[in-house]
Scaffold this active site. Structure first.
Site, PDB file in Angstrom:
ATOM      1  N   CYS A   1      21.029   6.296   2.420  1.00 29.02           N
ATOM      2  CA  CYS A   1      20.827   7.395   3.365  1.00 29.02           C
ATOM      3  C   CYS A   1      22.130   7.830   4.034  1.00 29.02           C
ATOM      4  CB  CYS A   1      19.796   6.989   4.421  1.00 29.02           C
ATOM      5  SG  CYS A   1      20.122   5.381   5.156  1.00 29.02           S
TER       6      CYS A   1
ATOM      7  N   GLY B   1       0.809  -1.206   0.000  1.00 35.80           N
ATOM      8  CA  GLY B   1       0.000   0.000   0.000  1.00 35.80           C
ATOM      9  C   GLY B   1       0.843   1.256   0.000  1.00 35.80           C
ATOM     10  N   ASP B   2       0.170   2.387   0.030  1.00 38.13           N
ATOM     11  CA  ASP B   2       0.886   3.664   0.057  1.00 38.13           C
ATOM     12  C   ASP B   2       0.894   4.228   1.471  1.00 38.13           C
ATOM     13  OD1 ASP B   2      -1.650   4.802   0.459  1.00 38.13           O
ATOM     14  OD2 ASP B   2      -1.879   5.359  -1.640  1.00 38.13           O
ATOM     15  N   GLY B   3       1.694   5.274   1.657  1.00 41.40           N
ATOM     16  CA  GLY B   3       1.823   5.882   2.977  1.00 41.40           C
ATOM     17  C   GLY B   3       0.568   6.564   3.480  1.00 41.40           C
ATOM     18  N   PRO B   4      -0.086   7.388   2.644  1.00 43.60           N
ATOM     19  CA  PRO B   4      -1.266   8.109   3.131  1.00 43.60           C
ATOM     20  C   PRO B   4      -2.427   7.205   3.534  1.00 43.60           C
ATOM     21  CG  PRO B   4      -0.369   9.171   1.168  1.00 43.60           C
ATOM     22  CD  PRO B   4       0.350   7.867   1.318  1.00 43.60           C
TER      23      PRO B   4
ATOM     24  N   GLU C   1      14.644   5.592  11.102  1.00 40.60           N
ATOM     25  CA  GLU C   1      15.939   5.777  10.442  1.00 40.60           C
ATOM     26  C   GLU C   1      15.641   6.591   9.202  1.00 40.60           C
ATOM     27  OE1 GLU C   1      18.503   5.653   7.700  1.00 40.60           O
ATOM     28  OE2 GLU C   1      18.019   3.510   7.585  1.00 40.60           O
TER      29      GLU C   1
ATOM     30  N   GLU D   1      19.183  16.405   0.997  1.00 38.66           N
ATOM     31  CA  GLU D   1      19.514  15.038   0.618  1.00 38.66           C
ATOM     32  C   GLU D   1      19.085  14.831  -0.835  1.00 38.66           C
ATOM     33  OE1 GLU D   1      19.218  10.655   2.607  1.00 38.66           O
ATOM     34  OE2 GLU D   1      17.371  11.826   2.555  1.00 38.66           O
TER      35      GLU D   1
ATOM     36  N   VAL E   1      -2.445   3.004   3.891  1.00 36.72           N
ATOM     37  CA  VAL E   1      -2.022   1.921   4.787  1.00 36.72           C
ATOM     38  C   VAL E   1      -1.031   2.425   5.822  1.00 36.72           C
ATOM     39  CG1 VAL E   1      -0.835  -0.304   4.901  1.00 36.72           C
ATOM     40  CG2 VAL E   1      -2.476   0.136   3.068  1.00 36.72           C
ATOM     41  N   GLY E   2      -0.054   3.209   5.404  1.00 36.13           N
ATOM     42  CA  GLY E   2       0.934   3.712   6.348  1.00 36.13           C
ATOM     43  C   GLY E   2       0.322   4.529   7.473  1.00 36.13           C
TER      44      GLY E   2
END
Length: 506
Positions: free
Chosen positions: A310, A232-235, A276, A410, A237-238
């Protein structure tokens, strides 16, 4: 991509193995045929509503498969399964969990090349590197967790008080695309070891390696509900995973921007938030160093994985009087790197993972030029020999100041900024002048490097190019996150500490 890699999509967009057989059929039910289903409570289940998402091969810009994108209801179902499983799994013995980890590791090793092949297709890592490092580190983290777990004291006496480390509970895991199986295992392995249950939401950019892991967990006999996978996506399921009251901890790896959103969603339930996040790591080349050797090593370290790490050393600090020499060495090293298809064994740098990432990197390269940094190598656009794919020219900027955008943000691509310093104190000030604090690097006399390492505000410091240490703590200061991963440090993150006072009394 050449046919060295398995064909992974059938006519319906579902995942299948090729005639070359990449070990896709080793368990009772093959999840590579279930890209449109989720692994919940020990079974492959249909989503509440099927919403498909294309997975793109970044080397060709072509669709290589589809996954189902989960809904809030799918996330709820997985959380419920994990919550129901926790009471039983949290009471299993250390020996039982050790045996389980060993079974998982055995299957991970058997399927390592398959995982590497899939990662190469999903996010563009050169195939040799994807097998040896991307997939290899996944296996290595299981090995290191097992080593740390064997000697981890879950209970001990402190005077008359019994100190008990107990599993924290249900853990939501939200993982990135740049080192996918590596970052998944950094969470799954210690969660299993400590007796937690979990719901994993991998990146939708590189989702299929997580499906292979779900198959491995099933084959290894992980009890129902202990490990659950919802794509799923962040908005959607996340957000549910981060905010849900039945989730006791959310472990997130990704951008600082997304990490802030996760922390805000988690705050009302006061759950543990382990993160992280981003980095802008300095690489300090001291006057006592072999400048040419240190610069060459720094360029390759920065550009590895197409610069999509990262902790990549993206700010190279050199003595100001040796700027021209450092710039020339870096430019030659960048020009020597082969940019090309991941399947080509000569390739050093594959594409970046997505069109969004490509466009962001191009904009920041243009920004560096506009702000007056000196372009020593590379620049905007694709390499001239590649007409498609999200390929970025290995780019070196020299005479960068630490106030420039390319030194502050970044970039997450093969872009290096070389910054001059006058004194060691000046180098320390520049290195620490960043909102990030994930990692730093020093090249030079060992005694000098050891002293300076203590002045750097980062979670790790690497002195003179050491080998990877899977037992060393990994995590950041400042906006690079909180908490630590790897080895015994990861085990601690997944436990609560209870003090039973008066335990030794009559």
């Amino acid at each position: 991509m050449s046919n060295q890699l398995p064909q992974i999509m059938n006519a319906e967009g579902r995942i299948q193995s090729s005639a070359s057989k990449a070990n896709f059929h080793t368990s009772t039910e093959n999840p590579m045929k279930n890209a449109h289903r989720f692994y919940i409570d020990g079974e492959w289940v249909e989503p509440e509503t099927l919403k498909k998402h294309d997975v793109i091969d970044p080397s060709t810009e072509q669709v290589i498969g589809t996954i189902a994108i989960g809904s809030a209801a799918d996330a709820e179902k997985a959380i419920k399964a994990a919550r129901n499983a926790f009471a039983g799994f949290s009471r299993t013995t250390k020996d039982d969990r050790l045996a389980l980890l060993k079974r998982v590791l055995t299957i991970v090793k058997r399927r390592k090349d398959e995982i590497g092949d899939m990662i190469s297709r999903e996010m563009g890592a050169p195939l040799i590197m994807a097998r040896a490092e991307q997939a290899g580190l996944g296996a290595a983290h299981f090995e290191e967790t097992i080593r740390a777990f064997k000697t981890f004291d879950f209970e001990y006496m402190q005077g008359s008080t019994r100190i008990v480390h107990e599993p924290i509970g249900v853990v939501a895991m939200i993982t990135p695309w740049n080192w996918p199986i590596n970052q998944i295992v950094c969470k799954v392995a210690p969660a299993l070891a400590t007796g937690c249950t979990m719901v994993l939401k991998p990146s939708e950019i590189a989702p299929f390696n997580a499906v292979i892991l779900a198959e491995i967990m099933h084959e290894a006999g992980v009890p129902k509900g202990v490990f659950n996978l919802v794509q799923g996506d962040g908005p959607t399921v996340g957000a549910v995973l981060a905010s849900h009251p039945d989730v006791d901890m959310v472990s997130f790896t990704g951008s600082t921007r997304a990490g802030i959103a996760v922390a805000l969603a988690a705050a009302p339930t006061v759950k543990r938030v382990h993160q992280e996040l981003g980095g802008k790591s300095p690489n300090i080349i001291l006057r006592s160093a072999d400048l040419a050797g240190a610069v060459r090593a720094g360029v390759r370290r920065c550009f590895a994985n197409s610069g999509q790490s990262c902790n990549a050393p993206t700010r190279m600090l050199v003595p100001v009087e040796r700027m021209d020499e450092a710039s020339a060495v870096a430019a030659r090293e960048a020009a020597a790197l082969v940019v090309g298809p991941p399947s080509d064994p000569r390739t050093d740098i594959g594409p970046v993972a997505s069109a969004t990432q490509f466009e962001k990197i191009q904009a920041l390269i243009e920004k560096g030029i506009a702000e007056g940094a000196e372009l020593a190598a590379g620049g905007p656009g694709r390499p001239s020999h590649l007409s498609s794919g999200y390929y970025v020219r290995p780019t070196v900027f020299s005479r960068v100041t630490n106030s420039m955008t390319i030194a502050r943000e970044e970039i997450f691509g093969p872009v290096l900024s070389i910054i001059g310093y006058e004194t060691e104190d000046d180098a320390m000030a520049i290195a620490n002048d960043t909102p990030y604090g994930l990692a730093s690097f020093i090249h030079g006399a060992q005694s000098e490097a050891r002293t300076l390492a203590r002045r750097l505000r980062t979670g790790s410091v690497r002195l003179n190019g050491p080998a990877w240490d899977g037992a060393a703590p990994f995590g950041g200061y400042k906006r690079s996150g909180n908490g630590r991963e790897y080895g015994k440090f990861g085990l601690h993150e997944f436990t609560e500490i209870k003090g039973i006072v008066g335990y030794a009394g009559d």
